[in-house]
Design an enzyme around this catalytic site. Structure first.
Site, PDB file in Angstrom:
ATOM      1  N   CYS A  10       0.830  -1.222  -0.152  1.00 17.95           N
ATOM      2  CA  CYS A  10       0.111  -0.003   0.047  1.00 17.95           C
ATOM      3  C   CYS A  10       0.867   1.297   0.047  1.00 17.95           C
ATOM      4  O   CYS A  10       1.937   1.358   0.335  1.00 17.95           O
ATOM      5  CB  CYS A  10      -0.934  -0.016   1.353  1.00 17.95           C
ATOM      6  SG  CYS A  10      -0.075  -0.078   2.661  1.00 17.95           S
ATOM      7  N   CYS A  13       3.313   1.736   2.899  1.00 13.85           N
ATOM      8  CA  CYS A  13       4.182   1.062   3.334  1.00 13.85           C
ATOM      9  C   CYS A  13       5.463   1.543   2.474  1.00 13.85           C
ATOM     10  O   CYS A  13       6.727   1.478   2.689  1.00 13.85           O
ATOM     11  CB  CYS A  13       3.990  -0.717   2.566  1.00 13.85           C
ATOM     12  SG  CYS A  13       2.406  -1.156   3.402  1.00 13.85           S
TER      13      CYS A  13
END
Lengths: 78, 350
Positions: A10, A13
């Site tokens: 995502c 991250c």
């Protein structure tokens, strides 16, 4: 030092990975940075919220992006 | 709310920041209170538009509703950010462990509203819950409530529809989360979870609990505001602009035949369209509000809203990694049925 960033891709991250790489580069420490995307490995750390930062096998942060200052502290850089 | 993660930071220089809200919040309240008079004065006397014309009323609507909703959103997101800093997925899991089915469903649905987690954490969270023995039904109550009842949707409903509709949405959403989870729990669907989920042995996660000061929590509030408001403001402005055009130009009763009370099929149709649709609440709530004034029924509008926010195709695709297809189908149909019941109920009551 072995640094692992746990997360399944995502935006948060990626952001954490970027930040960590930045800090490591700026401080000139030698570290092996890797991204862990396998659920089984992520869960093996007991982490439920990503992104998470693992340093030498120890979970330092989970579920949020720490600031660069905090990352420095978590990596043990004074 | 599911979408957003928070950041805590410990910067001593940011200490002073905690006094900023003390100034800004009263200021926001003052602007909020005098907004209507201000906008009326501006429209009628400064730019001097003729009262009652379509264009005038559309401009008035836009100038009033946009700042109103954005102020509300900023304040509420800030407060919710601070509240969320008291919760975490790990604490929630601990609280749910060993709870019996019905009580567990109620707790899970409530905790789903306040626990901070990214939608990208849905899988680790699901595995974490299952792995620690929390029943599947309880886990589902959490997964339904978390996206459906979120502060952005509530702020928009409160600002544009009024507190009654906002309360109605939150309470029926909570009921849907509780009962869908309970029904799924009774259906004994554990065999439709991918086998490898049960094989995972989770490590003992012992993160050193960092001391979180109140300053950190304020910081979490700021981060939430920056994260969320910067993401949704454009949709809100666009949605209100479209809403303003509808208010000014679309004839009364235009929506009555399509989304009105008389058309019973509009509720299932709204849900059928809403489920695969993925949109944030920010853009379409203002449009729905405008349609409501043109004869659309509240129940139909609520059903559409809930199915769009609560269930979405991308979420299903993520969940497919840990669930087999029959479970996804059960999940979607149970929740969709709950939403339709709510839709019919409101069309019938009002």
């Amino acid at each position: 030092m072995k640094i692992e960033i746990l997360g399944v891709g995502c935006a948060k991250c990626h952001k954490l990975e970027e930040l960590v790489r930045e800090v490591v580069k700026k401080e000139g420490v030698s570290a092996d940075i890797s991204k862990v995307e396998d659920f089984k490995k992520i869960m093996a750390y007991g982490v439920m919220t990503t992104p998470a930062l693992v340093v030498d096998g120890e979970v330092k942060v989970a579920g949020k992006i720490p600031s660069s200052e905090d990352i420095k502290k978590l990596l043990g850089i004074k | 709310m599911a979408e957003y993660c928070n950041t805590l930071s410990k910067n001593e220089q940011e200490n002073k920041k905690k006094y900023i809200p003390l100034v800004l919040i009263p200021l926001a309240v003052a602007v909020y209170v005098f907004l209507e008079q201000g906008v009326n004065f501006f429209v009628d006397h400064v730019i001097n538009l003729e009262k009652g014309r379509h264009l005038t009323e559309a401009i008035r609507f836009f100038l009033y509703d946009t700042p109103k909703v954005l102020i509300l959103l900023t304040v509420i997101v800030f407060v919710v950010g601070i509240i969320r800093s008291y919760f975490s997925a790990e604490k929630t899991r601990k609280a749910l462990e060993g709870k019996p089915l019905f009580v567990g469903n109620i707790m899970a649905a409530c905790l789903g509203i306040v626990t901070p987690f990214c939608s990208c954490s849905a899988i680790p969270l699901f595995i974490g819950f299952v792995e620690s023995g929390i029943p599947l039904g309880v886990t589902f109550s959490f997964l339904v409530a978390a996206p459906m009842i979120n502060e952005v949707a509530l702020v928009l409903l409160f600002g544009l529809f009024g507190w009654k509709t906002a309360l109605l949405y939150a309470s029926t959403g909570l009921l849907i989360a509780i009962f869908s989870g309970w029904v799924i729990g009774r259906l004994k669907v554990e065999r439709f979870v991918e086998e490898w989920v049960y094989e995972i042995k989770s490590g003992d996660f012992q993160m050193v609990e960092q001391k979180i000061t109140f300053n950190d929590r304020i910081q979490t509030g700021y981060t939430a505001v920056v994260d969320i408001v910067s993401k949704v403001w454009i949709y809100i402005v666009a949605g209100i602009a479209v809403g303003a055009v509808i208010h000014g130009y679309v004839p009364e009763n235009f929506m009555a035949s399509l989304m009105g009370k008389g058309a019973w099929w509009s509720v299932p149709l709204a849900v059928a369209i809403g489920v695969p649709l993925y949109s944030n609440a920010a853009g379409f709530i203002p449009i729905l509000q405008a349609l409501l004034g043109k004869g659309a029924a509240l129940g139909t509008a609520l059903a559409f809203m809930m199915s769009t926010i609560g269930l979405s195709l991308p979420e299903m695709i993520i969940l497919k990694k840990v669930m087999k297809l029959p479970l996804i189908i059960v999940f979607v149909s149970v929740v969709a049925t709950g939403i339709m019941i709510v839709g019919f109920l409101f069309n019938w009551v009002y």
